[in-house]
Design a protein around this motif. Sequence first.
Motif, short mmCIF file in Angstrom:
data_model
loop_
_atom_site.label_atom_id
_atom_site.label_comp_id
_atom_site.label_asym_id
_atom_site.label_seq_id
_atom_site.Cartn_x
_atom_site.Cartn_y
_atom_site.Cartn_z
N THR A 279 0.81 -1.22 0.00
CA THR A 279 0.00 0.00 0.00
C THR A 279 0.84 1.26 0.00
O THR A 279 0.32 2.34 -0.30
N GLY A 280 2.10 1.16 0.38
CA GLY A 280 2.95 2.34 0.45
C GLY A 280 2.67 3.22 1.66
O GLY A 280 3.14 4.35 1.72
N ARG A 281 1.94 2.68 2.63
CA ARG A 281 1.62 3.48 3.82
C ARG A 281 2.58 3.19 4.98
O ARG A 281 2.49 3.80 6.04
N ASN A 282 3.49 2.24 4.81
CA ASN A 282 4.38 1.82 5.90
C ASN A 282 5.74 2.49 5.82
O ASN A 282 6.23 2.81 4.73
N ARG A 283 6.36 2.63 6.98
CA ARG A 283 7.78 2.98 7.00
C ARG A 283 8.59 1.70 6.84
O ARG A 283 8.13 0.60 7.15
N GLY A 284 9.79 1.85 6.35
CA GLY A 284 10.67 0.71 6.19
C GLY A 284 11.65 0.62 7.35
O GLY A 284 11.69 1.48 8.24
N LEU A 285 12.47 -0.43 7.34
CA LEU A 285 13.53 -0.57 8.33
C LEU A 285 14.83 -0.11 7.69
O LEU A 285 15.30 -0.72 6.72
N ALA A 286 15.40 0.97 8.20
CA ALA A 286 16.67 1.48 7.69
C ALA A 286 17.81 0.79 8.43
O ALA A 286 18.13 1.14 9.57
N VAL A 287 18.39 -0.21 7.81
CA VAL A 287 19.48 -0.98 8.41
C VAL A 287 20.75 -0.15 8.35
O VAL A 287 21.11 0.40 7.30
N THR A 288 21.44 -0.02 9.50
CA THR A 288 22.64 0.83 9.54
C THR A 288 23.94 0.02 9.68
O THR A 288 24.97 0.45 9.18
N ARG A 289 23.90 -1.13 10.37
CA ARG A 289 25.10 -1.97 10.48
C ARG A 289 24.71 -3.43 10.34
O ARG A 289 23.64 -3.86 10.84
N VAL A 290 25.58 -4.21 9.68
CA VAL A 290 25.34 -5.63 9.47
C VAL A 290 26.58 -6.43 9.84
O VAL A 290 27.68 -5.88 9.97
N ARG A 291 26.38 -7.72 10.02
CA ARG A 291 27.51 -8.64 10.24
C ARG A 291 27.34 -9.81 9.28
O ARG A 291 26.29 -10.45 9.25
#
Length: 315
Positions: A279-291
Amino acid sequence: MRVVMFGYQTWGHRTLRALLDSEHDVVMVVTHPKSEHAYEKIWSDSVADLAEAHGVPVAIRNRPDDEELFAQLKEADPDVIVANNWRTWIPPHIFGLPRHGTLNVHDSLLPKYAGFSPLIWALINGESEVGVTAHMMNDELDAGDIVLQQAVAVGPADTATDLFHKTVDLIAPVTVGALARIAAGETGFTPQNRADATFFHKRAEEDIRIDWTWPAETLERLVRAQSAPYPSAFTHHRGKRLEIVSAVVSEARYGGTPGRIFYREGDGVVIVAGPDARTGRNRGLAVTRVRTEDGRELPATAYFTSMGGYLTARP
């Protein structure tokens, strides 16, 4: 009062430390053997070592249901048993043995979050506060009358590790305060409202696997709940395991398919999330660090060198 203490890991260690520093006489300690379980190797201060350093007799058991232990407990002649982070069932003939019964110390605001890993579950679920409850033990899990309870607020950036440190500092005042009420002869403690009770199981591998159909706000809390030294929440990218070390909820709203690697925003890379992401009404998860699977930790912007493709629950 003469106290027998049942406990394990740092929670039990803090409880025993509080008892040793109190006016009460610790006459025996019962604890579990060392474990190789991932979660039981975290916060693993030894109850046995602390007891032995103070000359307190120690019994080590997985389960407290043998006749030898019961005989030792009877000989110890406790006024009260204090339990914290005892991992198996304590039978009625043991918790009912002391003159004043058994006081259980649990790291949640009972009746909510009875059972295991309450801080992690509470953080994932967006609770505004957590705490410690001392209650009298009965036949049901974490269900007895509440003697004393203290709460602390959950901050907007708190991790499960932060909440551990906040609540572990409550163990001493809650335990000693509850014992003071018992020693004073009080018996009119607060019954739990069983209609409000919730029960949670131990954390396992499946519980830290990211489901991108969850809302980004919940996933951001899951990442904070699985902070070091807990195992990180994980997903898969191009067939390989990828741990999400840190993340924030995106500022903009993003539509499409959950798990899509979509857009660079600030210091992060936004992954589409939510059950109705289309729907495009949601915020996403902005990933900042990964392993990565080989143990390398790096900024998400350095790992995701191009946009597109998907993060998935399975390889």
